[in-house]
Design a protein around this motif. Structure first.
Motif, PDB file in Angstrom:
ATOM      1  N   ASP A 323       0.817  -1.226  -0.175  1.00 20.27           N
ATOM      2  CA  ASP A 323      -0.010   0.111  -0.088  1.00 20.27           C
ATOM      3  C   ASP A 323       0.789   1.381  -0.010  1.00 20.27           C
ATOM      4  O   ASP A 323       0.467   2.295  -0.662  1.00 20.27           O
ATOM      5  CB  ASP A 323      -1.071  -0.011   1.275  1.00 20.27           C
ATOM      6  N   SER A 324       2.278   1.253   0.585  1.00 20.42           N
ATOM      7  CA  SER A 324       2.772   2.460   0.727  1.00 20.42           C
ATOM      8  C   SER A 324       3.804   2.694  -0.299  1.00 20.42           C
ATOM      9  O   SER A 324       4.838   3.256  -0.351  1.00 20.42           O
ATOM     10  CB  SER A 324       3.507   2.466   2.036  1.00 20.42           C
ATOM     11  N   LEU A 325       3.691   1.323  -1.474  1.00 23.31           N
ATOM     12  CA  LEU A 325       4.558   1.693  -2.562  1.00 23.31           C
ATOM     13  C   LEU A 325       4.351   2.742  -3.476  1.00 23.31           C
ATOM     14  O   LEU A 325       3.350   2.585  -4.284  1.00 23.31           O
ATOM     15  CB  LEU A 325       4.696   0.267  -3.358  1.00 23.31           C
ATOM     16  N   SER A 326       5.074   3.700  -3.677  1.00 19.67           N
ATOM     17  CA  SER A 326       5.008   4.555  -4.577  1.00 19.67           C
ATOM     18  C   SER A 326       5.617   4.341  -5.842  1.00 19.67           C
ATOM     19  O   SER A 326       6.414   3.280  -6.052  1.00 19.67           O
ATOM     20  CB  SER A 326       5.492   6.022  -4.150  1.00 19.67           C
ATOM     21  N   TRP A 327       5.394   5.079  -6.893  1.00 20.63           N
ATOM     22  CA  TRP A 327       6.060   4.594  -8.208  1.00 20.63           C
ATOM     23  C   TRP A 327       7.731   5.100  -8.147  1.00 20.63           C
ATOM     24  O   TRP A 327       8.430   4.275  -8.756  1.00 20.63           O
ATOM     25  CB  TRP A 327       5.565   5.641  -9.456  1.00 20.63           C
ATOM     26  N   ARG A 328       8.126   6.073  -7.125  1.00 15.53           N
ATOM     27  CA  ARG A 328       9.396   6.201  -7.226  1.00 15.53           C
ATOM     28  C   ARG A 328      10.165   5.141  -6.367  1.00 15.53           C
ATOM     29  O   ARG A 328      11.144   4.627  -6.575  1.00 15.53           O
ATOM     30  CB  ARG A 328       9.704   7.498  -6.064  1.00 15.53           C
ATOM     31  N   ALA A 329       9.318   4.487  -5.374  1.00 16.99           N
ATOM     32  CA  ALA A 329       9.640   3.442  -4.659  1.00 16.99           C
ATOM     33  C   ALA A 329      10.013   2.344  -5.300  1.00 16.99           C
ATOM     34  O   ALA A 329      11.129   1.379  -5.388  1.00 16.99           O
ATOM     35  CB  ALA A 329       8.719   3.232  -3.481  1.00 16.99           C
ATOM     36  N   ALA A 330       9.124   1.921  -6.368  1.00 11.61           N
ATOM     37  CA  ALA A 330       9.049   0.762  -7.375  1.00 11.61           C
ATOM     38  C   ALA A 330      10.221   1.346  -8.248  1.00 11.61           C
ATOM     39  O   ALA A 330      11.091   0.136  -8.601  1.00 11.61           O
ATOM     40  CB  ALA A 330       7.838   0.849  -8.188  1.00 11.61           C
ATOM     41  N   GLY A 393      13.991   0.075  17.249  1.00  9.76           N
ATOM     42  CA  GLY A 393      13.637   1.672  17.002  1.00  9.76           C
ATOM     43  C   GLY A 393      12.475   1.789  16.334  1.00  9.76           C
ATOM     44  O   GLY A 393      11.873   0.929  15.657  1.00  9.76           O
ATOM     45  N   LYS A 394      12.133   3.210  16.283  1.00 11.16           N
ATOM     46  CA  LYS A 394      11.009   3.641  15.856  1.00 11.16           C
ATOM     47  C   LYS A 394      11.290   4.332  14.682  1.00 11.16           C
ATOM     48  O   LYS A 394      11.678   5.418  14.809  1.00 11.16           O
ATOM     49  CB  LYS A 394      10.142   4.558  16.973  1.00 11.16           C
ATOM     50  N   PHE A 395      11.043   3.645  13.332  1.00 19.36           N
ATOM     51  CA  PHE A 395      11.408   4.249  12.154  1.00 19.36           C
ATOM     52  C   PHE A 395      10.091   4.949  11.701  1.00 19.36           C
ATOM     53  O   PHE A 395       9.155   4.230  11.431  1.00 19.36           O
ATOM     54  CB  PHE A 395      11.998   3.184  11.281  1.00 19.36           C
ATOM     55  N   SER A 396      10.173   6.362  11.320  1.00 22.71           N
ATOM     56  CA  SER A 396       8.916   6.953  10.721  1.00 22.71           C
ATOM     57  C   SER A 396       8.565   6.502   9.416  1.00 22.71           C
ATOM     58  O   SER A 396       7.515   6.661   9.079  1.00 22.71           O
ATOM     59  CB  SER A 396       9.306   8.572  10.958  1.00 22.71           C
ATOM     60  N   ASP A 397       9.413   5.876   8.804  1.00 20.60           N
ATOM     61  CA  ASP A 397       9.354   5.412   7.126  1.00 20.60           C
ATOM     62  C   ASP A 397       9.158   4.088   7.414  1.00 20.60           C
ATOM     63  O   ASP A 397       9.139   3.437   6.119  1.00 20.60           O
ATOM     64  CB  ASP A 397      10.477   5.855   6.448  1.00 20.60           C
ATOM     65  N   THR A 404       8.800  -1.302  -0.009  1.00 23.66           N
ATOM     66  CA  THR A 404       9.668  -1.264  -0.968  1.00 23.66           C
ATOM     67  C   THR A 404      10.503  -2.581  -0.856  1.00 23.66           C
ATOM     68  O   THR A 404      10.758  -3.168  -1.933  1.00 23.66           O
ATOM     69  CB  THR A 404      10.582  -0.142  -0.759  1.00 23.66           C
ATOM     70  N   THR A 405      10.634  -3.054   0.311  1.00 22.98           N
ATOM     71  CA  THR A 405      11.546  -4.283   0.524  1.00 22.98           C
ATOM     72  C   THR A 405      10.817  -5.470  -0.015  1.00 22.98           C
ATOM     73  O   THR A 405      11.174  -6.391  -0.694  1.00 22.98           O
ATOM     74  CB  THR A 405      11.760  -4.470   1.904  1.00 22.98           C
ATOM     75  N   ALA A 406       9.325  -5.491   0.215  1.00 21.36           N
ATOM     76  CA  ALA A 406       8.482  -6.326  -0.496  1.00 21.36           C
ATOM     77  C   ALA A 406       8.570  -6.709  -1.700  1.00 21.36           C
ATOM     78  O   ALA A 406       8.484  -7.690  -2.353  1.00 21.36           O
ATOM     79  CB  ALA A 406       7.222  -6.631   0.355  1.00 21.36           C
ATOM     80  N   PHE A 407       8.441  -5.261  -2.240  1.00 19.70           N
ATOM     81  CA  PHE A 407       8.595  -5.238  -3.919  1.00 19.70           C
ATOM     82  C   PHE A 407       9.748  -5.821  -4.672  1.00 19.70           C
ATOM     83  O   PHE A 407       9.794  -6.562  -5.463  1.00 19.70           O
ATOM     84  CB  PHE A 407       8.084  -3.875  -4.407  1.00 19.70           C
ATOM     85  N   VAL A 408      10.881  -5.328  -3.842  1.00 15.98           N
ATOM     86  CA  VAL A 408      12.194  -5.945  -4.533  1.00 15.98           C
ATOM     87  C   VAL A 408      12.277  -7.427  -4.453  1.00 15.98           C
ATOM     88  O   VAL A 408      12.843  -8.259  -5.105  1.00 15.98           O
ATOM     89  CB  VAL A 408      13.269  -5.247  -3.530  1.00 15.98           C
TER      90      VAL A 408
END
Length: 435
Positions: A323-330, A393-397, A404-408
Motif C-alpha cells: 500500500d505504501s509503494l509509490s512509483w518512485r519506490a518501485a 527502534g521507531k522508524f518513521s518511514d 519497498t522491500t517486499a516489492f524488491v
C-alpha cells in the motif's frame, strides 16, 4: 494467528516442498516463484483477519520465523562448500579471492547506493535510508539455492581433490554465507541513529564493537562450537558419541542452535557463527559421507521453512503490504535489482583482476563475472533485518521500507527464479566446451 490455519499452511508448504522440486525439474521455473504466486492467490480469498500476517501487528512472528529460516540456510551453505578456508595459509585465503571482492567492494557500494537512493529519491530519513541499504544489499542465502553449489562432495578418493570447480556457484554461495556479517553492523547503525540522533554520540563504540567486535565474537564462537562438535562426531574416544559412525544427522540442527545461541548470548553475530560453525564441521574428515547426511536434513528443513515464509509473504502482498509503494519506490527497487547490484558486483570482480587470474582449475571469465554480478538475489534475510530493526527502534518511514522491500523481494524471486536455470545451464555448457 489462528492455530488451525498454521497447521493448514505448514501442511500445504510441506506438500509443495515434496512435489515442486520434481515437478519443476524440467522447466525454467523455481519453486519460490510458484509458492509466492500461490500465496498471492490465497491472499485474495476471504480469509479471516486473524490469519493475515502484517509487519506491524505480527512483527515478532515474522522476525523469529525468518531468523530461524536464515540460520538453517546458513548451516546448509557452510556444509555444502567444498573449498577449504585456512587463514593460516595465504594460498587458501587467495582461493577465496572472488568472495573477498564481493564482500569488501560490492557490499559496501551496494549499501551506500541503496541508502543514497532512499534518501535522495524517496526522501527517507537518514536512519531509514541506511536500514534500506543494509536490508537490501546482501545476497540472500535462502532463495539463492538455484544458483548455489548443490551439496558437499564426499566421493573423492583423496581429500585434497575436494574443491569447487564452478566459480560462479562458489562465489554466490560463499558470499551469501558471509555477507550478513557486513549487513548487520549497518542495521545496528540505523538503530543507533534513531535512538541517538547522531552517529557522533556512539560512533566509536559502533566501529569498535558493532563493526569489529561482534564479528570477532561470531567467528570465534563458530570455530569453537564447530571444532568441539566435529571432534566429538569424528574422533571421540567414546564410540557412542562418534555420531559420524552412527549416521545421526540431527547433529547439524544441534550445531545450528548451539552456535547461534552461544553467539547471541555473548553479543556476537549469530548468523556468522552458524556459517563458520558449518565450515569448521566440514573441514574435518572432508570426504566423510556424514557431511552429506547432515546437509540433506538441513536442506529439507530449509525448503519447508522457505515455502512457509513465501506463502505468508504472498498472502501479505495481496493484502496491503504494498500500500505504501509509490512509483518512485518501485523505480528505486528496480534500480537496486537491475543496476546497483549488477554494476557494483561487476566492478568488484573486475578491479585489480588480471586476465590470466585463475582460481583452482576454473577461470572466472567475462560470462561468469556477469552472471555472478546479476544473481544478487534478495529475499528472506531482508524481511528479518526489517523486522529486527523496527522492533529495536521507531522508524518513521517503516511502511515505506516494508513496501519497498517486499516489492524488491517479489521482483527478485520472479526475475532470478525464471532466469537461474537457463543461465546456469548455459554457463555449464560453456565450461564443459572449454575444458
Amino acid at each position: 494467528m489462528n492455530a488451525d490455519f498454521v497447521y493448514l499452511l505448514i501442511g500445504l508448504a510441506l506438500l509443495l516442498a515434496v512435489v515442486l522440486p520434481y515437478a519443476l525439474r524440467s522447466v525454467a521455473l523455481s519453486a519460490p516463484v510458484v509458492l509466492l504466486a500461490v500465496g498471492v492467490v490465497a491472499g485474495l480469498l476471504p480469509l479471516p483477519d486473524a490469519v493475515r500476517l502484517t509487519p506491524v501487528d505480527d512483527r515478532a512472528v515474522l522476525e523469529h520465523l525468518t531468523e530461524f529460516t536464515v540460520i538453517v540456510s546458513l548451516m546448509g551453505v557452510g556444509l555444502a562448500l567444498d573449498r577449504p578456508l585456512n587463514f593460516r595459509s595465504w594460498a587458501s585465503f587467495k582461493r577465496w579471492g572472488t568472495t573477498w571482492r564481493l564482500l569488501a567492494l560490492a557490499m559496501p557500494l551496494s549499501i551506500a547506493a541503496a541508502a543514497w537512493l532512499g534518501w535522495w529519491v524517496l526522501g527517507l530519513a537518514p536512519a531509514s535510508a541506511i536500514l534500506l541499504g543494509a536490508a537490501l544489499a546482501p545476497t540472500d542465502p535462502v532463495l539463492a539455492s538455484d544458483v548455489q553449489v548443490e551439496g558437499p562432495t564426499t566421493d573423492a578418493e583423496d581429500e585434497d581433490e575436494i574443491d569447487e570447480r564452478d566459480e560462479v556457484r562458489f562465489a554466490l554461495t560463499s558470499e551469501a554465507g558471509l555477507n550478513d556479517a557486513l549487513a548487520f553492523p549497518f542495521v545496528h547503525l540505523a538503530i543507533l541513529l534513531v535512538g541517538a540522533g547522531s552517529v557522533l554520540d556512539r560512533g566509536v563504540e559502533w566501529v569498535l564493537w558493532d563493526l569489529v567486535g561482534m564479528i570477532v565474537v561470531g567467528v570465534a564462537v563458530g570455530v569453537a562450537v564447530g571444532w568441539v562438535l566435529a571432534k566429538a562426531a569424528f574422533r571421540s574416544n567414546r564410540p557412542a558419541i562418534r555420531m559420524a559412525e552412527t549416521g545421526e544427522p540431527l547433529l547439524a540442527i544441534a550445531a545450528i542452535l548451539l552456535a547461534y545461541g552461544a553467539a547471541e548470548v555473548l553479543h556476537g553475530y549469530g548468523f556468522l557463527a552458524v556459517f563458520v560453525c558449518a565450515m569448521t564441521l566440514r573441514s574435518m574428515e572432508r570426504s566423510a559421507d556424514y557431511h552429506a547426511l547432515m546437509h540433506e536434513v538441513v536442506e529439507r528443513l530449509e525448503r519447508l521453512l522457505t515455502l512457509v515464509v513465501l506463502l505468508v509473504l504472498g498472502v501479505a502482498l495481496s493484502n496491503g503490504l504494498l500500500d505504501s509503494l509509490s512509483w518512485r519506490a518501485a523505480g528505486v527497487g528496480l534500480l537496486l535489482v537491475l543496476v546497483v547490484r549488477p554494476v557494483t558486483a561487476w566492478v568488484a570482480l573486475r578491479v585489480g583482476r588480471r586476465p590470466r587470474d585463475r582460481v583452482g582449475d576454473y577461470h572466472l571469465g567475462p560470462r561468469e563475472q556477469l552472471a555472478t554480478a546479476f544473481f544478487g538475489i534478495r529475499g528472506i534475510g531482508s524481511i528479518f533485518y526489517l523486522a529486527y530493526a523496527t522492533g529495536h527502534g521507531k522508524f518513521s518511514d517503516a511502511n515505506v521500507l516494508w513496501s519497498t522491500t517486499a516489492f524488491v523481494i517479489a521482483v527478485s524471486v520472479v526475475l532470478h527464479g525464471v532466469t537461474a536455470t537457463p543461465v546456469m545451464r548455459w554457463l555449464d555448457r560453456h565450461r564443459e566446451a572449454t575444458t
